[in-house]
Design an enzyme around this catalytic site. Structure first.
Site, PDB file in Angstrom:
ATOM      1  N   ARG A  46       0.823  -1.225   0.000  1.00  0.00           N
ATOM      2  CA  ARG A  46       0.000   0.000   0.000  1.00  0.00           C
ATOM      3  C   ARG A  46       0.854   1.270   0.000  1.00  0.00           C
ATOM      4  O   ARG A  46       0.459   2.282  -0.572  1.00  0.00           O
ATOM      5  CB  ARG A  46      -0.926  -0.004   1.204  1.00  0.00           C
ATOM      6  N   ASP A 154     -15.761   8.774   9.791  1.00  0.00           N
ATOM      7  CA  ASP A 154     -14.667   7.823   9.572  1.00  0.00           C
ATOM      8  C   ASP A 154     -13.360   8.605   9.537  1.00  0.00           C
ATOM      9  O   ASP A 154     -13.334   9.794   9.186  1.00  0.00           O
ATOM     10  CB  ASP A 154     -14.843   7.044   8.262  1.00  0.00           C
TER      11      ASP A 154
HETATM   12  C1  LIG Z   1     -13.780  -2.569   8.479  1.00  0.00           C
HETATM   13  S1  LIG Z   1     -14.433  -0.940   8.389  1.00  0.00           S
HETATM   14  C2  LIG Z   1     -16.017  -1.178   9.158  1.00  0.00           C
HETATM   15  C3  LIG Z   1     -17.126  -0.396   8.497  1.00  0.00           C
HETATM   16  C4  LIG Z   1     -18.528  -0.599   9.093  1.00  0.00           C
HETATM   17  N1  LIG Z   1     -18.584  -0.088  10.450  1.00  0.00           N
HETATM   18  C5  LIG Z   1     -18.959  -2.033   9.035  1.00  0.00           C
HETATM   19  O1  LIG Z   1     -18.943  -2.709  10.072  1.00  0.00           O
HETATM   20  O2  LIG Z   1     -19.282  -2.513   7.954  1.00  0.00           O
HETATM   21  C6  LIG Z   1     -13.511  -0.106   9.656  1.00  0.00           C
HETATM   22  C7  LIG Z   1     -13.502   1.402   9.503  1.00  0.00           C
HETATM   23  O3  LIG Z   1     -12.941   1.988  10.686  1.00  0.00           O
HETATM   24  C8  LIG Z   1     -12.218   3.131  10.322  1.00  0.00           C
HETATM   25  N2  LIG Z   1     -11.258   3.502  11.373  1.00  0.00           N
HETATM   26  C9  LIG Z   1     -10.109   2.866  11.731  1.00  0.00           C
HETATM   27  N3  LIG Z   1      -9.474   3.548  12.700  1.00  0.00           N
HETATM   28  C10 LIG Z   1     -10.226   4.639  12.966  1.00  0.00           C
HETATM   29  C11 LIG Z   1     -10.084   5.762  13.851  1.00  0.00           C
HETATM   30  N4  LIG Z   1      -9.032   5.881  14.659  1.00  0.00           N
HETATM   31  N5  LIG Z   1     -11.050   6.705  13.846  1.00  0.00           N
HETATM   32  C12 LIG Z   1     -12.127   6.588  13.011  1.00  0.00           C
HETATM   33  N6  LIG Z   1     -12.322   5.565  12.153  1.00  0.00           N
HETATM   34  C13 LIG Z   1     -11.369   4.616  12.128  1.00  0.00           C
HETATM   35  C14 LIG Z   1     -11.544   2.715   9.020  1.00  0.00           C
HETATM   36  O4  LIG Z   1     -11.166   3.827   8.227  1.00  0.00           O
HETATM   37  C15 LIG Z   1     -12.622   1.845   8.358  1.00  0.00           C
HETATM   38  O5  LIG Z   1     -13.380   2.571   7.408  1.00  0.00           O
END
Ligand SMILES: C[S@@+](CC[C@H](N)C(=O)[O-])C[C@H]1O[C@@H](n2cnc3c(N)ncnc32)[C@H](O)[C@@H]1O
Length: 284
Positions: A46, A154
């Protein structure tokens, strides 16, 4: 006996354990995400794109940019590292529980204000908040006059921008019932025939914002329901403890928290009671 020789894959840029560890520390510091051993190939894959885009000669020069807190590149680093996997009505029982248990109880509990606030924290490309919005519209069509709003946030600015458009490839909504598709989505025409767009009735319920959950929140509460699913799985226990404590602080009394299928609150935070199926209710 033929000796087995481990051959490292030829890499365009040198990528040592030391470089990987430094990147891990920076990612943990800025996002809370803990990159496990074994994620070297993912990180290398990445981030080499960033090195090429910036025309940098090696990872050392990239690291010094990040260490100097180059704001723009920090955003790019975060966007490159986050895992955004999501889908419409993921963990469908959560939406069923909203409709059958939480919304009916809020009709009584919030009768004086007729106001409900829902937060989709870690909303990725928007499938989660739009699924909540469809559930809200379906239920509250029988209860006009209720002020229901969803805030969707997000860390990754790219996914927030994508979510805000409300446009998805048709294949992304394959699992959504025909009834919901007809009621809540518009099919694209001509060159957009392979896309769908969420209807205005859903979009107007949701406010999207870029927000790092480790930072200060512009959200003061009381929030009735928080969805934070498949986000803390990437955090260590201390970060989870702090985050769940902060969720309890902004949640209304008896407010609900939904987490992901492989996450749990055991030994992490005692301010919630489990209602089963990764649904929690604030107790203190
Ligand atoms: C696997 S996705 C889950 C999306 C959705 N909640 C679902 O369950 O389908 C995890 C998300 O968490 C976000 N994320 C990770 N660390 C974060 C942080 N410190 N603050 C806000 N969002 C975060 C990532 O960018 C990602 O879009």
């Amino acid at each position: 006996m033929v000796a087995k020789i481990k051959i490292d894959k030829a890499r365009e840029f040198e990528f040592t354990e030391e470089i990987f560890d430094k990147i891990r520390q920076l990612v943990k510091l800025h996002t809370g995400i803990v990159l496990a051993d074994g994620k070297q190939d993912m990180v290398y894959g990445r981030l080499t794109r960033r090195l090429r885009a910036l025309d940098l000669p090696n990872f050392e020069s990239y690291l010094s940019m990040i260490e100097q807190e180059d704001e723009e590149e920090l955003i790019q680093l975060v966007n490159a590292i986050t895992t955004n996997l999501t889908s419409f009505f993921r963990e469908e029982h959560h939406f069923g529980y909203l409709k059958s248990a939480i919304f009916p109880s809020l009709l009584e509990k919030n009768a004086a204000t007729r106001r409900i606030r829902i937060w989709s924290a870690g909303c990725s490309t928007g499938e989660e908040p739009y699924s909540i919005a469809m559930t809200v519209r379906e239920f509250f069509s029988d209860y006009p006059g209720w002020d229901v709003k969803i805030i969707a946030t997000d860390l990754d600015s790219n996914v927030v921008a994508k979510a805000e458009t409300g446009v998805y490839d048709k294949a992304r909504v394959d699992g959504v019932s025909l009834e919901y598709k007809q009621r809540w989505m518009k099919r694209g025409k001509g060159e957009y025939s392979e896309q769908v767009k969420m209807k205005k009735e859903l979009q107007e319920l949701i406010t999207f914002k870029q927000l790092n959950l480790l930072h200060e929140w512009p959200i003061k509460g009381p929030i009735d329901i928080i969805f934070c699913r498949n986000v803390v799985i990437y955090f260590d226990k201390d970060t989870q403890r702090t985050l769940f404590g902060r969720y309890a602080d902004v949640l209304a009394d008896d407010g609900h928290l939904f987490i992901g299928h492989s996450e749990n609150m055991f030994n992490v935070c005692d301010r919630f009671e489990s209602l089963g199926h990764t649904i929690y209710q604030r107790t203190s």
